[in-house]
Motif scaffolding. Sequence first.
Motif, short mmCIF file in Angstrom:
data_model
loop_
_atom_site.label_atom_id
_atom_site.label_comp_id
_atom_site.label_asym_id
_atom_site.label_seq_id
_atom_site.Cartn_x
_atom_site.Cartn_y
_atom_site.Cartn_z
N TYR A 105 1.10 -1.21 -0.28
CA TYR A 105 0.06 -0.26 -0.32
C TYR A 105 1.24 1.39 -0.27
O TYR A 105 1.93 0.85 0.26
CB TYR A 105 -0.91 -0.25 1.33
CG TYR A 105 -0.15 0.51 2.30
CD1 TYR A 105 -0.45 1.59 3.28
CD2 TYR A 105 -0.23 -0.95 3.46
CE1 TYR A 105 0.35 1.27 4.33
CE2 TYR A 105 0.97 -1.46 4.72
CZ TYR A 105 0.52 0.79 5.18
OH TYR A 105 1.13 0.31 6.25
N ASP A 129 -4.26 -0.29 -1.17
CA ASP A 129 -4.82 0.61 -0.67
C ASP A 129 -3.91 1.69 -0.80
O ASP A 129 -2.95 1.69 -1.10
CB ASP A 129 -4.68 0.48 1.22
CG ASP A 129 -5.92 -0.46 0.84
OD1 ASP A 129 -6.22 -0.58 0.51
OD2 ASP A 129 -5.91 -1.10 2.66
N THR A 131 -2.99 5.90 0.77
CA THR A 131 -3.34 6.98 1.89
C THR A 131 -3.14 8.37 2.64
O THR A 131 -1.44 8.51 1.39
CB THR A 131 -3.24 6.57 2.99
OG1 THR A 131 -3.85 5.43 3.75
CG2 THR A 131 -3.51 7.46 4.45
N SER A 151 -9.27 3.07 -8.59
CA SER A 151 -8.43 2.52 -8.40
C SER A 151 -9.05 1.16 -9.63
O SER A 151 -10.18 1.31 -10.46
CB SER A 151 -8.32 1.53 -7.28
OG SER A 151 -9.71 0.74 -7.48
N ALA A 155 -10.45 -1.53 -3.01
CA ALA A 155 -8.91 -1.42 -2.22
C ALA A 155 -9.90 -0.34 -2.19
O ALA A 155 -10.76 0.12 -1.96
CB ALA A 155 -8.06 -0.44 -3.55
N ASN A 156 -9.32 -0.01 -0.46
CA ASN A 156 -9.47 1.58 0.18
C ASN A 156 -8.73 2.31 -0.13
O ASN A 156 -7.52 2.31 0.01
CB ASN A 156 -9.60 0.56 1.25
CG ASN A 156 -10.51 0.07 1.79
OD1 ASN A 156 -11.82 0.11 1.65
ND2 ASN A 156 -10.27 -2.08 2.41
N TYR A 158 -7.55 6.86 1.01
CA TYR A 158 -7.98 7.10 2.57
C TYR A 158 -7.59 8.36 2.40
O TYR A 158 -6.25 9.03 1.86
CB TYR A 158 -7.10 6.58 3.76
CG TYR A 158 -7.67 5.20 3.86
CD1 TYR A 158 -8.92 4.86 4.83
CD2 TYR A 158 -6.98 3.30 3.37
CE1 TYR A 158 -8.93 3.64 5.27
CE2 TYR A 158 -7.39 2.95 3.67
CZ TYR A 158 -8.62 2.70 4.98
OH TYR A 158 -9.13 1.36 4.98
#
Length: 205
Positions: A105, A129, A131, A151, A155-156, A158
């Motif tokens: 990530y 991810d 961030t 993406s 995924a995430n 933030y």
Amino acid sequence: ISGGIFNNNSGIYDGTGAISITGNCTAYINNNLTNTITIKIANSVISGTGTIFNLGNIELSNSVINADLINRNRIWTYYDNNAINGTYANDTDAQLNIIGIYSYYAKLTFAKGFTNSGTITLTNNYYSDATLNVTSDTLINAAIGVINSKSIYPANMYLNTILDNRGRLLVDEVLTINKSGAYHKNSGTFLLNNDNLNITQSGTT
């Protein structure tokens, strides 16, 4: 440039090549530096009292910039230990990309708030991810600014910051805005295309 200490007293990085700063190198920007080429910074630290004017490309991997940086073109950040501790600005048409790659990530932490007049993209090329953190003060997304969460693989994404959105926030991959005690503002547009926007509130504000 691998390892050791490198002093850059002033000048311009220009041409068609690239500069790599690697191997736990510490580079000092002692006066203003204008960059029009590609600088690849990996596992290293950039410090100094000068300002970096980026008109080229900067690739940042597990590295720290302790100098002021004005981005007028493109920055890519990879992996999870990147920081910009000086004053930062993302100018008109500039691109700041935080990219999770493979199973790693990506994380970029700003010590200070800044204004985005270009485009910030949180993305990936695998199930990883991305961030963006702002430790102190506010991320202002200007009226011409874009923050994009997208993406290739699920995924995430933030944004751990106080957000003052005056431009466009585009959500093509799930995006979570999370900052304790934050007072967020929105006078722009939230465009939720293919996924959700989560705003996590905590603290007293």
